[in-house]
Scaffold this motif. Structure first.
Motif, mmCIF file in Angstrom:
data_model
loop_
_atom_site.group_PDB
_atom_site.id
_atom_site.type_symbol
_atom_site.label_atom_id
_atom_site.label_comp_id
_atom_site.label_asym_id
_atom_site.label_seq_id
_atom_site.Cartn_x
_atom_site.Cartn_y
_atom_site.Cartn_z
ATOM 1 N N PRO A 146 -10.066 6.023 1.048
ATOM 2 C CA PRO A 146 -8.777 5.665 1.656
ATOM 3 C C PRO A 146 -7.998 6.915 2.040
ATOM 4 C CG PRO A 146 -8.651 5.418 -0.725
ATOM 5 C CD PRO A 146 -10.087 5.736 -0.408
ATOM 6 N N MET A 185 -9.574 -0.865 4.910
ATOM 7 C CA MET A 185 -9.403 -2.131 4.190
ATOM 8 C C MET A 185 -10.497 -3.132 4.571
ATOM 9 S SD MET A 185 -6.753 -1.543 2.340
ATOM 10 C CE MET A 185 -5.189 -0.658 2.240
ATOM 11 N N THR A 189 0.849 -1.179 0.000
ATOM 12 C CA THR A 189 0.000 0.000 0.000
ATOM 13 C C THR A 189 0.893 1.240 0.000
ATOM 14 O OG1 THR A 189 -1.805 -1.082 1.160
ATOM 15 C CG2 THR A 189 -1.725 1.315 1.282
ATOM 16 N N GLY A 207 -7.171 -0.222 -2.388
ATOM 17 C CA GLY A 207 -6.262 -0.555 -1.305
ATOM 18 C C GLY A 207 -4.799 -0.381 -1.648
#
Length: 311
Positions: free
Chosen positions: A200, A276, A43, A169
């Motif tokens: 995110p 996530m 990530t 992600g």
């Protein structure tokens, strides 16, 4: 963009290694901070800075100003930026960070902006490393007029717009806001944060100066999850700390800034993992590297069965 993985201290630069060693001594080793995303998940972290250029900071040419550019020491804005940035920048492949300002009148027409690039480049607001952000910050102080009000929603929306582009992600955005005053667009900011909570993204707010930061505590959402228009934020994505709580009276700036970095970054791993899990994203495991056979002498015959050595 940065890989959120552990890097040994020996790879850090001068300032980073000092803060990282102190960070470990204050209770948050770097391996704990970064363990939420191992090298297998890859990530990447996108770090953006937003700095308050409102008039309540005081005239930058006067020593009483929070933006005062002393030839002898960093001001509170620069210290806060350096403390957090020194941790994050070492997990970045190109060390290019978007840096924004808000609450200033811009040349040449005096237009008030709450989302202007510190480097003056509207097409590409990225600066090279923390030093590049500091250089652009000091340049802006010499070219813009501090004004107001203190609006957060534009910079939150700016980063959220970028975070919305990749939601699988592989990328995660972190916005650092450094501000001195009472927020002016509370309703709009709460709405922007509620909308961003499904993306995110995390937000760090550092309050400098002696103002009351009750609204920032509300945005933090530790006690009561924030809501807007009857909609509750899906996740707690905001962490607020007042800079004055980290001023070391003994003059040990390295230790006090390490404590600051520890506290503002402490919630990011859980916030990232919560995103996530909410999206049902599982870590993507990379293929295992092939095992290297031990060197063997050409004159010796290999044993019939492998030799296992336990250390």
């Amino acid at each position: 963009m940065s890989d959120f993985t552990y890097i040994p201290d020996k790879q850090w630069g001068w300032g980073g290694s000092q803060v990282s060693r102190s960070l470990s001594s204050t209770g948050l080793p770097l391996s704990r901070l970064l363990s939420c995303c191992s090298s297998s998940s890859r990530t990447q972290i996108n770090f953006t800075v937003a700095i308050d250029f409102t008039a309540s900071n005081g005239n930058p040419s006067q020593s009483t100003s929070l933006h005062y550019m002393s030839p002898y020491q960093l001001n509170a804005y620069a210290l806060a930026l350096t403390a957090v940035g020194e941790i994050i920048q070492h997990y970045d492949s190109d060390k290019m960070f978007p840096a924004l300002g808000f609450g200033a009148k811009l040349p040449p027409d005096g237009r008030v902006s709450h989302e202007f690039p510190l480097n003056g480049n509207q097409e590409n607001p990225s600066c090279c490393g923390i030093d590049g952000i500091l250089e652009a910050y000091h340049h802006s102080l010499r070219t813009v007029q501090l004004y107001g009000p203190t609006n957060f929603a534009p910079v939150v929306t700016h980063v959220a717009r970028n975070a919305a582009e990749v939601q699988d992600g592989s990328q995660y955005s972190v916005l650092l806001i450094i501000t001195d005053g009472v927020i002016s667009d509370m309703a709009q900011t709460k709405e922007a944060i509620v909308n961003a909570a499904k993306l995110p993204m995390s937000i760090i707010i550092i309050g400098v100066g002696q103002a009351e930061f009750d609204a920032m505590v509300e945005l933090d959402g530790d006690d009561v999850r924030i809501s807007s228009r009857g909609k509750l934020a899906e996740r707690d994505i905001v962490q607020f700390v007042p800079f004055r709580d980290y001023v070391d009276r003994t003059g040990n700036h390295v230790l006090s800034m390490a404590r600051l970095a520890r506290d503002v970054l402490a919630e990011i791993p859980d916030q990232l993992v919560s995103y996530m899990k909410a999206q049902g994203i599982r870590p993507r495991t990379l293929p295992a590297a092939p095992e290297r056979s031990p060197p063997q002498s050409p004159t010796r015959t290999p044993p019939a069965s492998p030799l296992h050595t336990h250390i």
